[in-house]
Design a protein around this motif. Structure first.
Motif, short mmCIF file in Angstrom:
data_model
loop_
_atom_site.label_atom_id
_atom_site.label_comp_id
_atom_site.label_asym_id
_atom_site.label_seq_id
_atom_site.Cartn_x
_atom_site.Cartn_y
_atom_site.Cartn_z
N PRO A 62 8.69 -4.17 19.27
CA PRO A 62 7.59 -5.32 18.69
C PRO A 62 6.95 -5.07 17.28
O PRO A 62 6.80 -4.04 17.14
N LEU A 63 6.79 -6.33 16.87
CA LEU A 63 6.10 -6.37 15.62
C LEU A 63 4.62 -6.79 15.72
O LEU A 63 4.26 -7.85 16.37
N VAL A 64 3.65 -5.86 15.40
CA VAL A 64 2.18 -6.06 15.47
C VAL A 64 1.86 -6.19 14.19
O VAL A 64 1.85 -5.45 13.34
N HIS A 65 1.01 -7.31 13.83
CA HIS A 65 0.69 -7.69 12.54
C HIS A 65 -0.91 -7.76 12.49
O HIS A 65 -1.33 -8.56 13.13
N LEU A 103 -0.36 -10.68 16.89
CA LEU A 103 -1.45 -10.52 15.94
C LEU A 103 -2.64 -9.84 16.35
O LEU A 103 -3.34 -10.11 17.37
N ILE A 104 -3.04 -9.01 15.20
CA ILE A 104 -4.60 -8.56 15.76
C ILE A 104 -5.52 -9.01 14.54
O ILE A 104 -5.13 -8.99 13.31
N ALA A 105 -6.50 -9.64 14.95
CA ALA A 105 -7.61 -9.80 14.25
C ALA A 105 -8.93 -8.85 14.20
O ALA A 105 -9.22 -8.50 15.36
N GLU A 110 -11.57 -14.69 12.38
CA GLU A 110 -10.11 -14.57 11.81
C GLU A 110 -9.19 -14.65 12.87
O GLU A 110 -8.23 -15.38 12.59
N ALA A 111 -9.37 -14.58 14.33
CA ALA A 111 -8.40 -14.68 15.15
C ALA A 111 -8.44 -16.52 15.38
O ALA A 111 -7.31 -17.02 15.51
N LYS A 112 -9.53 -17.08 15.30
CA LYS A 112 -9.38 -18.47 15.33
C LYS A 112 -8.65 -19.30 13.94
O LYS A 112 -7.82 -19.86 14.06
N GLN A 113 -8.86 -18.55 13.01
CA GLN A 113 -8.34 -18.75 11.49
C GLN A 113 -6.74 -18.70 11.44
O GLN A 113 -5.86 -19.30 11.06
N CYS A 132 -2.85 -13.17 19.94
CA CYS A 132 -3.79 -12.79 19.12
C CYS A 132 -4.79 -11.94 19.64
O CYS A 132 -5.53 -12.24 20.67
N ARG A 133 -4.83 -10.56 19.19
CA ARG A 133 -6.10 -9.67 19.93
C ARG A 133 -6.99 -9.26 19.17
O ARG A 133 -6.70 -9.18 17.59
N HIS A 134 -8.13 -8.87 19.57
CA HIS A 134 -9.09 -8.41 18.74
C HIS A 134 -8.56 -6.76 18.60
O HIS A 134 -8.28 -6.32 19.99
N LEU A 135 -8.88 -5.98 17.67
CA LEU A 135 -8.45 -4.72 17.88
C LEU A 135 -8.28 -3.92 19.00
O LEU A 135 -8.96 -4.39 20.23
N GLY A 136 -7.38 -3.13 19.36
CA GLY A 136 -7.16 -2.61 20.84
C GLY A 136 -5.51 -2.75 21.02
O GLY A 136 -4.83 -3.53 20.29
N LEU A 137 -5.19 -1.95 21.75
CA LEU A 137 -3.64 -1.64 21.93
C LEU A 137 -3.42 -2.98 22.88
O LEU A 137 -3.61 -2.91 24.11
N PRO A 138 -2.42 -3.68 22.57
CA PRO A 138 -1.88 -4.99 23.41
C PRO A 138 -1.06 -4.16 24.91
O PRO A 138 -0.42 -3.24 24.68
N SER A 139 -1.37 -4.93 25.76
CA SER A 139 -0.98 -4.51 27.06
C SER A 139 0.84 -4.31 27.07
O SER A 139 1.17 -3.27 27.62
#
Length: 150
Positions: A62-65, A103-105, A110-113, A132-139
């Motif tokens: 996965p690419l997490v940006h 995507l991490i905001a 920032e998530a909305k933008q 789009c996630r707020h800081l934290g490791l995606p599941s």
């Protein structure tokens, strides 16, 4: 990783000029490890996201940006006399969003933008919006790590 030059160029000149060198160095670093060594690619700026998309496709991870203020958003809020962000950045950011799995905001705004200025094209390669996630490791990454645990 050495991906210079580190002096004598403006930010606008240095970043694109160093992109191929950076990509080469990332792939060279990967070659020093056994296949499957990396679980995820994480990038921050649109240029590193371009290289991250290349690594994502090559490594099958996965690419997490982490998306920060996007050029389109900055350009919409320009004060009189400010210089807009260049079109190549706008396009590059759209390509990174297209390639990203997550995507991490850093904030709700920032998530909305991130989702507002970039819309997936109907015929896109991936065909679905990235989460789009707020800081934290995606599941998805947590599940992958759990699957590898002995």
């Amino acid at each position: 990783m050495h991906a210079g030059p580190f002096e004598g160029l403006s930010k606008e000149q240095a970043c694109p000029a160093s992109l191929c060198v950076f990509a080469r160095e990332v792939l060279r670093a990967e070659a020093a490890h056994p296949a499957g060594h990396f679980d995820v690619v994480h990038s921050h700026y649109w240029l590193s996201g371009q290289v991250g998309a290349l690594a994502r496709d090559r490594w099958g991870v996965p690419l997490v940006h982490s998306m920060h203020t996007m050029a389109k958003v900055k350009n919409e809020a320009l004060a009189e006399g400010d210089t807009p962000e260049p079109l190549e950045r706008v396009i590059g950011e759209e390509q990174v969003v297209e390639a990203a799995d997550v995507l991490i905001a850093n904030t709700d705004l920032e998530a909305k933008q991130t989702h507002q200025p970039v819309r997936r094209r109907a015929g896109s390669r991936r065909g679905r919006p990235p989460r789009c996630r707020h800081l934290g490791l995606p599941s998805v990454l947590a599940r992958r790590a759990a699957a590898r645990a002995p």
